[in-house]
Design an enzyme around this catalytic site. Structure first.
Site, mmCIF file in Angstrom:
data_model
loop_
_atom_site.group_PDB
_atom_site.id
_atom_site.type_symbol
_atom_site.label_atom_id
_atom_site.label_comp_id
_atom_site.label_asym_id
_atom_site.label_seq_id
_atom_site.Cartn_x
_atom_site.Cartn_y
_atom_site.Cartn_z
ATOM 1 N N GLU A 81 -2.571 -12.736 -16.691
ATOM 2 C CA GLU A 81 -2.021 -12.658 -15.339
ATOM 3 C C GLU A 81 -1.457 -13.994 -14.867
ATOM 4 O OE1 GLU A 81 -4.903 -10.006 -12.828
ATOM 5 O OE2 GLU A 81 -6.098 -11.208 -14.213
ATOM 6 N N ASN A 135 1.581 -7.314 -12.196
ATOM 7 C CA ASN A 135 1.675 -7.588 -10.754
ATOM 8 C C ASN A 135 1.405 -9.062 -10.454
ATOM 9 O OD1 ASN A 135 1.966 -4.848 -10.736
ATOM 10 N ND2 ASN A 135 0.079 -4.406 -9.639
ATOM 11 N N ASP A 136 0.257 -9.552 -10.916
ATOM 12 C CA ASP A 136 -0.080 -10.959 -10.673
ATOM 13 C C ASP A 136 0.765 -11.895 -11.524
ATOM 14 O OD1 ASP A 136 -1.891 -11.182 -8.577
ATOM 15 O OD2 ASP A 136 -3.587 -10.596 -9.817
ATOM 16 N N CYS A 178 -1.084 -3.218 -18.075
ATOM 17 C CA CYS A 178 -1.781 -2.361 -17.120
ATOM 18 C C CYS A 178 -1.251 -2.514 -15.699
ATOM 19 C CB CYS A 178 -3.284 -2.627 -17.136
ATOM 20 S SG CYS A 178 -3.752 -4.295 -16.642
ATOM 21 N N HIS A 186 0.829 -1.210 0.000
ATOM 22 C CA HIS A 186 0.000 0.000 0.000
ATOM 23 C C HIS A 186 0.858 1.252 0.000
ATOM 24 C CE1 HIS A 186 -3.090 2.886 0.913
ATOM 25 N NE2 HIS A 186 -2.474 3.219 2.024
ATOM 26 N N ARG A 228 -12.833 -4.013 -16.308
ATOM 27 C CA ARG A 228 -12.538 -5.365 -15.846
ATOM 28 C C ARG A 228 -13.713 -5.867 -15.024
ATOM 29 N NH1 ARG A 228 -7.319 -6.045 -12.173
ATOM 30 N NH2 ARG A 228 -8.640 -5.006 -10.638
ATOM 31 N N ARG A 279 3.504 -10.825 -3.984
ATOM 32 C CA ARG A 279 3.936 -9.455 -4.253
ATOM 33 C C ARG A 279 3.749 -8.524 -3.065
ATOM 34 N NH1 ARG A 279 -0.687 -6.418 -6.540
ATOM 35 N NH2 ARG A 279 -2.502 -7.765 -6.734
ATOM 36 N N ARG A 325 -11.435 -0.651 -12.509
ATOM 37 C CA ARG A 325 -11.526 -1.721 -11.505
ATOM 38 C C ARG A 325 -12.946 -1.767 -10.946
ATOM 39 N NH1 ARG A 325 -6.497 0.931 -10.290
ATOM 40 N NH2 ARG A 325 -4.684 -0.435 -10.648
#
Length: 823
Positions: free
Chosen positions: A687, A710-711, A758, A451, A594, A721, A558
């Site tokens: 992903e 990321n994934d 993305c 975060h 998404r 991660r 999102r």
């Protein structure tokens, strides 16, 4: 199923208790509230109203009967009056209960969920205080803290010794799980720290268990007495055998490792780069202002207790929403601390002294004193990890105190401009992060997608994470120099180092100003190729900032944020309104939505998802919406209607196989056919390594690809991660990840469909040329990153990008790739 009606003088209390009842009885439990009087504006005056109770009875009506629970005396009178307005046939199926309001509602909800008849539900509600009485030792045969055998509940006594092998001991999360397990059984359960000679204490109290100060290697004994003692001990034994359900990364004491690309630097701490930029300034810590608490009570003891209960219920709802948002952002493991925060609010070790002090000091002062006394006990524990939880208790205490006083909860602030040094950055800390005064952020814990890192990038503040606890031990006013690109933090650097950093910072600021001035212009490579730079947004309200930053559209909307912070799923109409608002604001630019990306790793409570042994590999993303078609169909119907008037694209997350994508495409086609409109473009998130490997097959039916780095990184490298200890390993520049991106883009080119990225990697200007060379045609980033990424596109030509990509794919490590990019 028996219905429940909750009558309270306070609207907030009634809604809070209803939320608890639904948690126990499920979303399908027929429960209605009649709290307070009819609203005047946004306020519900305190009181009860027979007409509102009649309406609640209609709402919760069940042919199996309705149980009515009331909080105070006049509520009983209003409920009795409400019965007079019912038809005699219905009146006979309503039972007014003298059960305790909160405990009775929870007990009744469980009994109703089990399908028990009205008489049984009413009886369970009346017995709602049994657990609390056992916990407090109430009644003429009450036991003291140790309790003699003659004074214990009837039933067998069962003992269980446990050696705690958790690296941080029985800290907040495992202690909370022990308390939750103990609270599920009809037994008096006590815990003793045998090694330290502390206890016994009630296993139903988080504060009591935590103040045992159980550290790694110490032995505890759990003793249960009562009708379900054996079952309780079996459950605790199973919990201990599972090592209290701690995540694997929390079961090993590992020091954060610095990035391979950042060697040790004399006079500096090396961490993990999180947000690019240079900052030089004095160390600052967050300072939380004290709330002024008036002396004496504002009302009668009864009124003051009601005020306290209302404040606690409101904070409980706030923390529940914070937990939901944290789960979606960082996963269930990192968000588990919110469970401990919620337990603070139902712990009699805190609530008892607070309520006892109300007659003499009033609710606010009594609550403040109870929190202070308990936090002091935490402060005195031997284990430093447990001592940190005192801050959690004080934070929760401030939130309740603020509700009592009718003011905003105070948050930490910087006393003066400087660089924030902090253990970890929580959502509540964001108020301190004004870029005008917060020059940089140095964080002890966390990884590059934590975060703190994401927030720093969104705000454009230079940041380094994973620095270790030493950074928080620095005194204020010590000068540090922070480089968010290399992860190096210089401690009290010499004037020559400061001069070099300041010069580099000045150059960086000039580049940023130039990039912002040209942000609205297209991103065109030196050889004339146009690259679309899109925005990642969390909702329609973020679109304005994305447009101001110069986006060419939205590459990732999102949609899960529409599902958060509420008790029920958003309706089809609500979803359509949100998607349409975003599409209208974009004024013809593309909007890529998404579909719901949730699962057991980031659950939404009202979806009642089952816990999974390995939620990251479980029912999440498209797998969830495929298994719950009512969710997917409502979302697709809303999107198809908006797509009839605007350029909307649909993107399915966490797709692993061609069969899944075909299923999603077929569903979109069916929804569009029923609406009488052409189906919108449908793409797929890449992903999962399997999806990248299957890209040639997926590309034949998909309209576009979007790589979620990321994934994809965490699945490719088997590295969470969000785990600070794996921050260097979970690196999207690893050649294995880059090869999967290249394979995906190559398959897209062969089938004539575009490939976007993305994930966080797209927002790194140093990686822009590499991604274009790998075949990526579109980049979607957070709005603050758009100007810099556009500028990075303008200085690249395709030949140079291809050459760079070829060199990167030949590298053996992420460090080599990073060195190549920064050379």
């Amino acid at each position: 199923m028996v219905g429940l009606v909750l009558v309270s003088h306070s609207h907030e209390v009634a809604e809070g208790v209803a939320a608890l009842a639904r948690q126990m009885g499920g979303a399908d439990l027929p429960v209605a509230t009649a709290g307070g009087l009819e609203a005047t504006g946004e306020e519900h005056p305190v009181g009860t109203d027979a007409a509102r109770i009649v309406a609640a009875l209609e709402q919760a009506w069940s042919e199996d009967g309705v149980l009515v629970l009331m909080d105070l005396g006049s509520a009983v009178l209003s409920a009795e009056m409400a019965l007079e307005f019912l038809d005699p046939d219905r009146r006979g199926k309503v039972r007014l209960s003298g059960a305790p309001f909160v405990e009775g509602a929870v007990s009744a909800a469980v009994a109703a969920k089990l399908g028990r008849p009205l008489d049984d539900v009413a009886e369970e509600a009346l017995g709602g205080l049994a657990g609390k009485e056992a916990h407090l030792g109430a009644g003429p045969a009450a036991a003291d803290e140790s309790g003699s055998l003659a004074e214990q509940p009837a039933g067998p006594e069962v003992r269980l010794p446990i050696v705690i092998d958790l690296p941080h001991g029985l800290h907040a999360r495992p202690a909370a799980r022990l308390v939750q397990t103990a609270g599920a059984f009809d037994a008096d359960i006590r815990v003793t720290n045998v090694t330290a000679g502390r206890g016994p204490v009630s296993a139903r109290s988080l504060n009591a268990v935590a103040t045992l100060g159980v550290t790694v290697g110490q032995r505890i004994e759990v003793v249960a007495r009562g009708p379900q003692a054996t079952l309780a001990i079996d459950a605790v034994r199973a919990l201990a055998d599972r090592r209290f359900d701690e995540a694997p990364e929390d079961l090993a004491i590992t020091e954060p490792t610095p990035p391979e690309s950042a060697p040790a630097v004399e006079g500096a701490i090396v961490g993990i780069p999180a947000s690019p930029g240079i900052a030089v300034g004095p160390v600052r810590h967050l300072h939380v202002p004290e709330l002024a608490v008036p002396d004496g009570a504002a009302g009668t003891p009864e009124e003051e207790r009601t005020r306290l209960d209302t404040a606690i219920a409101a904070v409980r709802a706030d923390i529940t929403h914070q937990r939901e948002a944290a789960i979606m952002r960082v996963g269930a493991g990192e968000a588990a601390i919110f469970e401990a925060h919620l337990l603070f609010l139902q712990d009699e070790a805190l609530l008892g002294p607070a309520r006892d002090g109300i007659p003499d000091r009033g609710a606010a002062a009594a609550w403040r004193d109870a929190v202070t006394e308990l936090a002091t006990i935490w402060d005195e524990l031997d284990d430093p990890y447990l001592r940190e939880r005192a801050g959690d208790l004080r934070s929760v205490g401030r939130q309740v105190l603020a509700k009592l006083l009718g003011v905003e909860a105070p948050h930490g602030r910087l006393p003066a401009p400087g660089i924030l040094a902090i253990g970890d950055l929580e959502p509540a800390d964001t108020i301190a992060l004004d870029p005008a005064s917060c020059l940089g952020i140095a964080v002890a814990h966390g990884g590059p997608t934590s975060h703190a890192a994401v927030l720093a990038r969104a705000l454009g503040i230079p940041a380094v994470v994973g620095l270790g606890d030493r950074i928080t031990e620095l005194d204020e006013e010590v000068t540090i120099g922070l480089d968010g690109r290399t992860g190096v933090v210089h401690i009290d650097p010499p004037s020559s180092t400061i001069a070099d950093l300041e010069a580099e910072r000045a150059e960086q600021l000039d580049r940023e100003r130039s990039a912002r001035a040209r942000a609205s212009e297209p991103a065109v490579m030196k050889d004339g190729r146009h690259v679309s730079i899109m925005a990642n947004v969390g909702g329609s309200s973020d679109v304005a900032a994305a447009l101001a930053a110069g986006c060419d559209g939205v590459g990732l909307f999102r949609s899960e944020f529409l599902f958060l912070g509420r008790d029920t799923m958003p309706s089809e109409a609500e979803q359509e309104e949100a998607y349409r608002a975003a599409a209208v604001a974009l004024n013809g630019r593309p909007l890529t939505v998404r579909t719901l990306d949730a699962g057991a790793d980031k659950p939404i409570p009202y979806l009642e998802l089952r816990p999974e042994a390995n939620p990251f590999l479980g029912v999440r993303g498209f797998r969830l919406t495929s298994a719950r078609p009512e969710i997917l169909l409502a979302q697709l119907r809303a999107l198809v209607r908006v797509a009839a008037d605007h350029p909307v694209r649909i993107m399915f997350p966490m797709v692993a196989t061609l069969e899944e994508l075909r299923e999603g495409l077929a569903t979109v086609g069916e929804v569009a056919a029923k609406s009488g409109t052409a189906p919108p473009e449908v793409g797929v998130m890449i992903e999962i390594p399997a999806a990248a490997l299957a890209a040639p097959h997926l590309a034949r039916v998909a309209a576009f690809f979007s790589v979620g780095t990321n994934d994809l990184t965490q699945y490719t490298l088997a590295a969470d991660r969000g785990n600070e200890h794996l921050g260097d390993l979970a690196n999207a520049l690893h050649p294995s990840v880059l090869r999967l991106i290249a394979m995906t883009a190559e398959a897209g080119v062969a089938s004539g469909i575009p490939t976007a990225v993305c994930g966080e990697l797209a927002a790194d200007p140093a990686a822009t040329s590499l991604l274009l060379g790998l075949g990526v045609e579109e980049l979607s980033v957070s709005p603050p990153a758009i100007p810099a990424v556009k500028d990075a596109v303008r200085v690249v030509d395709m030949d140079g990008a291809n050459a760079l990509a070829a060199k990167a794919l030949a590298c053996a490590t992420a460090a080599e790739v990073r060195e190549l990019l920064t050379a």
